[in-house]
Scaffold this motif. Structure first.
Motif, PDB file in Angstrom:
ATOM      1  N   LYS A 130       0.827  -1.212   0.000  1.00 32.33           N
ATOM      2  CA  LYS A 130       0.000   0.000   0.000  1.00 32.33           C
ATOM      3  C   LYS A 130       0.857   1.256   0.000  1.00 32.33           C
ATOM      4  CE  LYS A 130      -3.969  -2.105   2.336  1.00 32.33           C
ATOM      5  NZ  LYS A 130      -4.924  -2.016   3.463  1.00 32.33           N
ATOM      6  N   ALA A 131       1.890   1.224  -0.829  1.00 33.33           N
ATOM      7  CA  ALA A 131       2.798   2.356  -0.953  1.00 33.33           C
ATOM      8  C   ALA A 131       3.042   2.628  -2.422  1.00 33.33           C
ATOM      9  CB  ALA A 131       4.114   2.064  -0.232  1.00 33.33           C
ATOM     10  N   SER A 132       3.840   3.638  -2.695  1.00 32.70           N
ATOM     11  CA  SER A 132       4.215   3.935  -4.070  1.00 32.70           C
ATOM     12  C   SER A 132       5.502   4.730  -4.059  1.00 32.70           C
ATOM     13  CB  SER A 132       3.110   4.722  -4.786  1.00 32.70           C
ATOM     14  OG  SER A 132       3.150   6.088  -4.419  1.00 32.70           O
ATOM     15  N   SER A 133       6.070   4.880  -5.235  1.00 38.25           N
ATOM     16  CA  SER A 133       7.271   5.699  -5.371  1.00 38.25           C
ATOM     17  C   SER A 133       6.896   7.143  -5.636  1.00 38.25           C
ATOM     18  CB  SER A 133       8.137   5.171  -6.528  1.00 38.25           C
ATOM     19  OG  SER A 133       7.396   5.208  -7.745  1.00 38.25           O
ATOM     20  N   GLY A 134       5.602   7.441  -5.511  1.00 40.68           N
ATOM     21  CA  GLY A 134       5.128   8.770  -5.851  1.00 40.68           C
ATOM     22  C   GLY A 134       4.938   8.859  -7.358  1.00 40.68           C
ATOM     23  N   GLY A 135       4.985  10.063  -7.900  1.00 44.65           N
ATOM     24  CA  GLY A 135       4.874  10.236  -9.345  1.00 44.65           C
ATOM     25  C   GLY A 135       3.586   9.652  -9.886  1.00 44.65           C
ATOM     26  N   THR A 136       3.672   9.076 -11.063  1.00 37.76           N
ATOM     27  CA  THR A 136       2.482   8.517 -11.700  1.00 37.76           C
ATOM     28  C   THR A 136       2.103   7.159 -11.130  1.00 37.76           C
ATOM     29  OG1 THR A 136       3.865   7.615 -13.474  1.00 37.76           O
ATOM     30  CG2 THR A 136       2.861   9.762 -13.856  1.00 37.76           C
ATOM     31  N   ALA A 137       2.774   6.704 -10.073  1.00 35.20           N
ATOM     32  CA  ALA A 137       2.343   5.481  -9.401  1.00 35.20           C
ATOM     33  C   ALA A 137       1.133   5.731  -8.516  1.00 35.20           C
ATOM     34  CB  ALA A 137       3.490   4.905  -8.566  1.00 35.20           C
ATOM     35  N   VAL A 138       0.872   7.004  -8.170  1.00 42.16           N
ATOM     36  CA  VAL A 138      -0.267   7.331  -7.320  1.00 42.16           C
ATOM     37  C   VAL A 138      -1.599   7.272  -8.065  1.00 42.16           C
ATOM     38  CG1 VAL A 138      -1.343   9.179  -5.960  1.00 42.16           C
ATOM     39  CG2 VAL A 138       1.070   8.624  -5.634  1.00 42.16           C
ATOM     40  N   PRO A 139      -1.733   7.845  -9.274  1.00 45.22           N
ATOM     41  CA  PRO A 139      -3.016   7.763  -9.991  1.00 45.22           C
ATOM     42  C   PRO A 139      -3.575   6.349 -10.140  1.00 45.22           C
ATOM     43  CG  PRO A 139      -1.643   9.397 -11.037  1.00 45.22           C
ATOM     44  CD  PRO A 139      -0.786   8.739  -9.992  1.00 45.22           C
ATOM     45  N   PRO A 140      -2.758   5.319 -10.455  1.00 47.98           N
ATOM     46  CA  PRO A 140      -3.333   3.966 -10.518  1.00 47.98           C
ATOM     47  C   PRO A 140      -3.960   3.509  -9.207  1.00 47.98           C
ATOM     48  CG  PRO A 140      -1.223   3.986 -11.628  1.00 47.98           C
ATOM     49  CD  PRO A 140      -1.364   5.324 -10.948  1.00 47.98           C
ATOM     50  N   LEU A 141      -3.401   3.936  -8.070  1.00 47.67           N
ATOM     51  CA  LEU A 141      -4.006   3.594  -6.783  1.00 47.67           C
ATOM     52  C   LEU A 141      -5.354   4.288  -6.621  1.00 47.67           C
ATOM     53  CD1 LEU A 141      -0.928   3.780  -4.373  1.00 47.67           C
ATOM     54  CD2 LEU A 141      -2.080   1.723  -5.196  1.00 47.67           C
ATOM     55  N   ILE A 142      -5.450   5.516  -7.116  1.00 47.78           N
ATOM     56  CA  ILE A 142      -6.716   6.244  -7.071  1.00 47.78           C
ATOM     57  C   ILE A 142      -7.739   5.577  -7.985  1.00 47.78           C
ATOM     58  CG2 ILE A 142      -7.844   8.454  -7.549  1.00 47.78           C
ATOM     59  CD1 ILE A 142      -5.199   9.835  -6.864  1.00 47.78           C
ATOM     60  N   PHE A 143      -7.287   5.173  -9.196  1.00 42.24           N
ATOM     61  CA  PHE A 143      -8.179   4.474 -10.126  1.00 42.24           C
ATOM     62  C   PHE A 143      -8.663   3.159  -9.532  1.00 42.24           C
ATOM     63  CE2 PHE A 143      -5.700   6.613 -13.778  1.00 42.24           C
ATOM     64  CZ  PHE A 143      -6.443   7.776 -13.612  1.00 42.24           C
ATOM     65  N   GLN A 144      -7.774   2.452  -8.833  1.00 41.79           N
ATOM     66  CA  GLN A 144      -8.155   1.180  -8.218  1.00 41.79           C
ATOM     67  C   GLN A 144      -9.216   1.393  -7.140  1.00 41.79           C
ATOM     68  OE1 GLN A 144      -5.235  -0.733  -5.697  1.00 41.79           O
ATOM     69  NE2 GLN A 144      -5.884  -2.767  -6.347  1.00 41.79           N
ATOM     70  N   LYS A 145      -9.068   2.448  -6.357  1.00 38.42           N
ATOM     71  CA  LYS A 145      -9.991   2.704  -5.251  1.00 38.42           C
ATOM     72  C   LYS A 145     -11.367   3.137  -5.747  1.00 38.42           C
ATOM     73  CE  LYS A 145     -10.551   5.466  -1.041  1.00 38.42           C
ATOM     74  NZ  LYS A 145      -9.910   6.445  -0.122  1.00 38.42           N
ATOM     75  N   TYR A 146     -11.402   4.001  -6.753  1.00 40.34           N
ATOM     76  CA  TYR A 146     -12.671   4.597  -7.173  1.00 40.34           C
ATOM     77  C   TYR A 146     -13.292   3.944  -8.403  1.00 40.34           C
ATOM     78  CZ  TYR A 146     -11.674   8.310  -3.821  1.00 40.34           C
ATOM     79  OH  TYR A 146     -11.413   9.000  -2.665  1.00 40.34           O
ATOM     80  N   PHE A 147     -12.477   3.274  -9.233  1.00 37.43           N
ATOM     81  CA  PHE A 147     -13.000   2.673 -10.460  1.00 37.43           C
ATOM     82  C   PHE A 147     -12.724   1.180 -10.563  1.00 37.43           C
ATOM     83  CE2 PHE A 147     -11.862   7.125 -11.383  1.00 37.43           C
ATOM     84  CZ  PHE A 147     -13.126   7.620 -11.700  1.00 37.43           C
ATOM     85  N   ASN A 148     -12.071   0.584  -9.519  1.00 39.45           N
ATOM     86  CA  ASN A 148     -11.776  -0.842  -9.469  1.00 39.45           C
ATOM     87  C   ASN A 148     -10.882  -1.299 -10.624  1.00 39.45           C
ATOM     88  OD1 ASN A 148     -12.004  -3.277  -8.066  1.00 39.45           O
ATOM     89  ND2 ASN A 148     -13.620  -4.025  -9.416  1.00 39.45           N
TER      90      ASN A 148
END
Length: 286
Positions: A130-148
């Protein structure tokens, strides 16, 4: 009840994997991708493009980008992922700055493959914690949470957008190397997410089910579940055997079944993960 020592061990282990993943990303960028101008997506890819086009140092670009995504993580993903992201976001530019910028492999294709595999392993490790390197690794986590969306899919979409910017700076060959890098990274992530230690789930229907069950239990040493089954055409009931084995045991299982009933009905499925006694509790027995 979870003790303080258990919590401490948990966070130390978590921090170790986060640091390992960030280090792997930095090595992949400085030693394998950036020396060949492969902007394989992500904030590091943008940094490579900005460094070549504007002359901006990639470390500075990453610092600025990390500050932006840290805010997004706090707003959309919560405090836990925010703090994990801050760790990765802070460490990545540090590792990028201290790891030598050296062309370790002269062949572009080989260097791209090695760097992309590192990216895939690192990204999956971060997502698992449940971590990321920041950058564009964060948007996929947002997509996973809100759009599965699967993280690998979200990362692929975002990175493909970044990769198209390569055409503004580099040649067509470099552009396609960047695309191929993203594909390899996505494949590696998908394989890790789906399980790298796959098992086989076997269903067996045979008139010799007693003999087969006995040998599977005592010769193969695997547990067997007996399920009731009814034929749709005949209406007759017969036991169906179900068991899960790892690849080394599968050939031996086939030999046992064929020895008792070569004409039995058997179905084999590939399963990504198995939990329970004999698998997660006794790792050496499968």
């Amino acid at each position: 009840m979870e003790t303080i020592n258990d919590m401490l061990k948990f966070w130390i282990k978590k921090l170790f994997f986060i640091i390992f993943a960030i280090l792997l990303i930095a090595v992949g960028v400085n030693l394998f991708l950036a020396p060949h101008n492969i902007a394989a997506g992500g904030l590091t890819g943008l940094a490579v493009i900005a460094e070549s086009y504007f002359g901006w140092d990639r470390t500075i670009t990453i610092w600025v980008g990390q500050a932006i995504v840290a805010v997004l993580a706090l707003v959309f993903l919560g405090k836990e992922i925010f703090f994990n992201t801050v760790i990765g976001a802070g460490l990545l530019p540090v590792f990028i700055a201290i790891i030598p910028r050296y062309q370790l492999i002269n062949d572009t294709m080989l260097s791209m493959i090695a760097g992309s595999i590192m990216f895939g392993i690192a990204a999956s490790t971060l997502y698992h914690n449940k971590a990321s390197s920041g950058g564009t690794a964060v948007p996929p986590l947002i997509f996973q949470k809100y759009f599965n969306w699967r993280p690998s899919l979200g990362l692929l979409v975002i990175d493909c957008i970044v990769v198209t910017l390569c055409l503004l700076v580099f040649d067509v060959d470099t552009f396609f190397f960047a695309i191929l890098s993203n594909i390899i990274t996505s494949i590696v992530m998908t394989q890790i997410e789906n399980g790298v230690n796959k098992k086989k789930c076997i269903y067996i229907i045979s008139e010799k089910h007693k003999e087969i069950t006995n040998e599977l239990l005592y010769e193969l040493g695997r547990g067997v579940t007996i399920l009731p089954a009814t034929g749709a055409y005949t209406g007759s009931s017969t036991p169906m055997l179900m068991l899960v084995v790892s690849k080394p045991y599968y050939r031996q299982l086939i030999e046992i079944v064929n020895k008792h009933d070569e004409k039995c009905f058997m179905v084999t499925n590939i399963v990504a993960d198995v939990h329970g006694e004999g698998f997660t509790f006794e790792s050496g027995s499968v």
